[in-house]
Design an enzyme around this catalytic site. Structure first.
Site, PDB file in Angstrom:
ATOM      1  N   ASN A 147       0.811  -1.229   0.000  1.00  0.00           N
ATOM      2  CA  ASN A 147       0.000   0.000   0.000  1.00  0.00           C
ATOM      3  C   ASN A 147       0.840   1.273   0.000  1.00  0.00           C
ATOM      4  OD1 ASN A 147       0.749  -0.760   2.598  1.00  0.00           O
ATOM      5  ND2 ASN A 147      -1.013   0.201   3.545  1.00  0.00           N
TER       6      ASN A 147
ATOM      7  N   GLU B 188       3.432  -4.441  12.538  1.00  0.00           N
ATOM      8  CA  GLU B 188       2.409  -3.420  12.353  1.00  0.00           C
ATOM      9  C   GLU B 188       1.363  -4.044  11.443  1.00  0.00           C
ATOM     10  OE1 GLU B 188       0.117  -0.956  10.800  1.00  0.00           O
ATOM     11  OE2 GLU B 188       1.882  -0.127   9.806  1.00  0.00           O
TER      12      GLU B 188
ATOM     13  N   CYS C 232      -3.196   1.482   6.595  1.00  0.00           N
ATOM     14  CA  CYS C 232      -3.599   0.821   7.829  1.00  0.00           C
ATOM     15  C   CYS C 232      -4.284   1.795   8.778  1.00  0.00           C
ATOM     16  CB  CYS C 232      -2.385   0.192   8.495  1.00  0.00           C
ATOM     17  SG  CYS C 232      -1.042   1.356   8.697  1.00  0.00           S
TER      18      CYS C 232
ATOM     19  N   GLU D 262       7.518   1.187  16.459  1.00  0.00           N
ATOM     20  CA  GLU D 262       8.710   1.711  15.785  1.00  0.00           C
ATOM     21  C   GLU D 262       8.566   3.222  15.738  1.00  0.00           C
ATOM     22  OE1 GLU D 262      10.418  -0.501  12.487  1.00  0.00           O
ATOM     23  OE2 GLU D 262       9.197  -2.247  12.967  1.00  0.00           O
TER      24      GLU D 262
HETATM   25  O1  TXE Z   1      -1.161  -8.885   2.952  1.00  0.00           O
HETATM   26  P1  TXE Z   1      -0.060  -9.877   3.543  1.00  0.00           P
HETATM   27  P2  TXE Z   1      -1.915  -8.932   1.540  1.00  0.00           P
HETATM   28  C1  TXE Z   1      -4.373  -6.127   4.971  1.00  0.00           C
HETATM   29  C2  TXE Z   1      -5.543  -5.664   4.155  1.00  0.00           C
HETATM   30  C3  TXE Z   1      -5.441  -6.505   2.943  1.00  0.00           C
HETATM   31  C4  TXE Z   1      -4.983  -7.797   3.522  1.00  0.00           C
HETATM   32  C5  TXE Z   1      -4.299  -8.750   2.581  1.00  0.00           C
HETATM   33  O2  TXE Z   1      -6.731  -5.924   4.842  1.00  0.00           O
HETATM   34  O3  TXE Z   1      -6.663  -6.641   2.286  1.00  0.00           O
HETATM   35  O4  TXE Z   1      -4.079  -7.410   4.520  1.00  0.00           O
HETATM   36  O5  TXE Z   1      -3.228  -8.108   1.904  1.00  0.00           O
HETATM   37  C6  TXE Z   1       4.267 -11.270   2.772  1.00  0.00           C
HETATM   38  N1  TXE Z   1       5.662 -15.542   5.308  1.00  0.00           N
HETATM   39  N2  TXE Z   1      -3.205  -5.297   4.826  1.00  0.00           N
HETATM   40  O6  TXE Z   1      -2.313 -10.313   1.179  1.00  0.00           O
HETATM   41  O7  TXE Z   1      -0.352 -11.275   3.152  1.00  0.00           O
HETATM   42  C7  TXE Z   1       3.671 -10.805   1.470  1.00  0.00           C
HETATM   43  O8  TXE Z   1       4.345 -11.404   0.370  1.00  0.00           O
HETATM   44  C8  TXE Z   1       6.361 -14.412   5.074  1.00  0.00           C
HETATM   45  C9  TXE Z   1      -2.955  -4.356   5.872  1.00  0.00           C
HETATM   46  O9  TXE Z   1      -1.094  -8.206   0.580  1.00  0.00           O
HETATM   47  O10 TXE Z   1       0.009  -9.574   4.980  1.00  0.00           O
HETATM   48  C10 TXE Z   1       3.880  -9.316   1.566  1.00  0.00           C
HETATM   49  O11 TXE Z   1       5.223  -8.953   1.277  1.00  0.00           O
HETATM   50  N3  TXE Z   1       5.856 -13.364   4.390  1.00  0.00           N
HETATM   51  C11 TXE Z   1      -1.655  -3.731   5.775  1.00  0.00           C
HETATM   52  C12 TXE Z   1       3.610  -9.052   3.050  1.00  0.00           C
HETATM   53  O12 TXE Z   1       3.801 -10.299   3.698  1.00  0.00           O
HETATM   54  C13 TXE Z   1       4.604 -13.457   3.932  1.00  0.00           C
HETATM   55  C14 TXE Z   1      -1.008  -3.562   4.474  1.00  0.00           C
HETATM   56  C15 TXE Z   1       2.207  -8.540   3.355  1.00  0.00           C
HETATM   57  O13 TXE Z   1       1.269  -9.425   2.802  1.00  0.00           O
HETATM   58  C16 TXE Z   1       3.823 -14.614   4.157  1.00  0.00           C
HETATM   59  C17 TXE Z   1      -1.347  -4.589   3.530  1.00  0.00           C
HETATM   60  C18 TXE Z   1       4.405 -15.686   4.878  1.00  0.00           C
HETATM   61  N4  TXE Z   1       3.730 -16.812   5.147  1.00  0.00           N
HETATM   62  C19 TXE Z   1      -2.424  -5.392   3.721  1.00  0.00           C
HETATM   63  N5  TXE Z   1       2.607 -14.406   3.580  1.00  0.00           N
HETATM   64  C20 TXE Z   1      -1.223  -2.684   6.736  1.00  0.00           C
HETATM   65  N6  TXE Z   1      -1.233  -3.003   8.014  1.00  0.00           N
HETATM   66  O14 TXE Z   1      -0.819  -1.611   6.365  1.00  0.00           O
HETATM   67  C21 TXE Z   1       2.626 -13.179   3.013  1.00  0.00           C
HETATM   68  N7  TXE Z   1       3.829 -12.598   3.209  1.00  0.00           N
END
Ligand code: TXE
Length: 489
Positions: free
Chosen positions: A158, A257, A291, A470
């Site tokens: 994002n 986070e 977020c 952080e």
């Molecule tokens: O997030 P992921 P996604 C929320 C938001 C969104 C949902 C899914 O609701 O619709 O999450 O988004 C890596 N081991 N947020 O699927 O899966 C992945 O490759 C290690 C909130 O994109 O959490 C990416 O680099 N790494 C949020 C990162 O984790 C892993 C921002 C985030 O992906 C992994 C984004 C694993 N097993 C989405 N699985 C915020 N808090 O700002 C995934 N990844």
């Protein structure tokens, strides 16, 4: 003639690795068009990145004097500024976000992250205590802070560069080496940063980028690697849980986070124009994909209709369209899959009896943008805290407006969530502003503003929203390990 493929490559141990597989597409979310291939890192490449990082620490990076490390952070900031428009173009291509936002928020913040952490680290002191002992003797305790080691940095799509540099700047400044795993949807700016850090003299191995997905891909390979000393992660709560499980057997520190389901509370004495402007940003900034974005708006009943009408007018005034056009205020969602998720919540809201005040559909923006993941800014009334669209993080340009009568009721409605990231309170009664802001069960509580950040202050969440903080000294605590030395004087 077909165009040669443009590759976005992994950066491992000071070099860009040659692609050795079909890779995966980098797609522009505004048009749905593929613009490059991304080299997916396999287990072996991730292993090389982690061992390269370890070697960089041993080869002297961990012991580099603080003034040299902070000077390097400042040069990195200067260099991002020198290549500013390249970073802007890369971030816009990956995310579809409006170019003005990429300039004013994402890339500007990357520069600020490097400068701020240079300042914070240069000014940091160390804890020491003089202990009185029986008989008049004394002991001196002082803590030396050492780098945590090889840090896995896992970031989402994002605010890709902003969130990445928020972690990488303090991590490197504290003498760590990092292996970065950007989101598969936004690989570009982390890769450009590798060039910048090499240009300003960061030793080989101190900054590595491995591209790929989460499970059964680079994310999992990285967190499973025994050579990782800690993980800093921003993303979904579900993935955070998974990462925690993966590192649990080796008891590695994590800084998480995670998601949010943030509330705004609007009292009847709030300045209506200022509140509407602030709420509009807080609900729709980055198409609701921050977020910190507000998805629950609690409004005191006597001003409910005015606030709802004003917010609808503001939402309708947002300009969706070509991200490269300066008048565009609002981009697409990140991907068709993510839009599907948000549309599912729209359907759920309808089933729960929501009234859609505005939006709710896919806009028609012309043939150029037809393939993009667009969605109209959407506002609901008629939902309660019991309904799933009010309980679960949607992460899109949507919010539910819910009335309240008393301050106590507003506080309990806002705190009625498993998340605990951010909130905002809108009132001209400053005593009430302080009182309600402090009563929020969140990491960041704003009064008459939103997303106003001093990078020295702690940032993070409670409950499902994360572990640890952080920012400023909190970052230095996470990215270092203290050894307390006690000397009998
Ligand atoms: O997030 P992921 P996604 C929320 C938001 C969104 C949902 C899914 O609701 O619709 O999450 O988004 C890596 N081991 N947020 O699927 O899966 C992945 O490759 C290690 C909130 O994109 O959490 C990416 O680099 N790494 C949020 C990162 O984790 C892993 C921002 C985030 O992906 C992994 C984004 C694993 N097993 C989405 N699985 C915020 N808090 O700002 C995934 N990844």
């Amino acid at each position: 003639m077909t165009q040669p493929v443009r590759w976005i490559r992994n950066f491992v141990d000071g070099e860009f690795a040659e692609p050795d597989g079909p890779g995966f597409p980098a797609v522009d979310p505004a048009t749905g068009a593929e613009f490059a291939r991304v080299h997916e890192a396999g287990r072996e490449l991730v292993h090389r990145a982690v061992t390269g990082a370890r070697a960089a620490l041993h080869n002297g990076w961990a012991d580099t004097p603080v003034r040299e490390r902070t000077a390097l952070l400042r040069r990195a900031a200067d260099r991002i500024e020198a290549r500013f428009e390249e970073f802007v173009a890369a971030e816009v291509a990956d995310t579809g976000k409006p170019v003005t936002q990429a300039r004013e928020l994402d890339v500007a913040r990357a520069v600020a992250n490097f400068r701020t952490f240079a300042d914070v680290i240069a000014a940091a002191g160390q804890e020491s205590f003089v202990t009185d002992l029986p008989g008049g003797a004394q002991a001196l305790n002082y803590a030396v802070r050492k780098p945590l080691g090889v840090v896995a940095v896992i970031v989402p799509w994002n605010l890709p560069l902003l969130l990445l540099t928020w972690k990488v700047a303090p991590a490197l400044g504290c003498g760590n080496a990092v292996v970065v795993k950007p989101s598969d949807q936004t690989p570009s700016t982390a890769t450009l940063l590798a060039e910048v850090l090499a240009e300003v003299g960061l030793p080989a191995g101190a900054y590595n980028v491995v591209h790929g997905f989460g499970g059964d891909s680079a994310g999992q390979y990285l967190t499973e690697h025994p050579g990782i000393d800690g993980v800093t992660f921003t993303g979904s709560s579900a993935t955070g849980t998974q990462v925690m499980r993966t590192v649990a057997p080796r008891v590695r520190p994590v800084s998480f986070e995670l998601g949010g389901k943030n509330a705004a509370i609007v009292f009847d004495d709030a300045d209506l124009d200022e509140t509407l402007a602030g709420l509009t940003r807080s609900v729709f900034a980055n198409t609701g994909q921050v977020c910190l974005c507000t998805e629950r708006v609690y409004v005191q009943r006597s001003v409910f209709d005015d606030v709802a009408a004003g917010l609808v007018e503001q939402a309708r005034g947002l300009r969706l369209g070509d991200p490269l056009t300066e008048r565009t205020t609002t981009g697409p969602l990140i991907s068709p899959e993510h839009r599907r998720k948000v549309l599912d919540y729209l359907a759920l809201a309808e089933e729960a009896g929501a009234k859609t005040l505005t939006g709710g559909g896919i806009p028609e923006l012309g043939p150029e943008l037809d393939g993009g993941s667009w969605l109209e800014p959407t506002l609901w009334t008629g939902l309660t805290n019991k309904d799933r669209p009010v309980r679960e993080e949607i992460f899109g340009p949507v919010a539910a407006l819910i009335p309240f009568d008393t301050e106590d009721e507003a506080i309990s409605l806002a705190n009625d969530t498993e998340y605990g990231l951010a909130s905002s309170v809108w009132t001209q009664d400053l005593r009430r502003g302080h009182r309600v802001a402090q009563a929020m069960h969140v990491g960041m509580s704003w009064v008459n503003t939103w997303f106003l950040r001093d990078l020295r202050s702690p940032f993070g969440g409670m409950g499902l929203s994360g572990i640890g903080r952080e920012g400023g000294a909190s970052s230095l605590h996470f990215y270092t390990e203290p050894t307390n030395v006690c000397v009998r004087l």
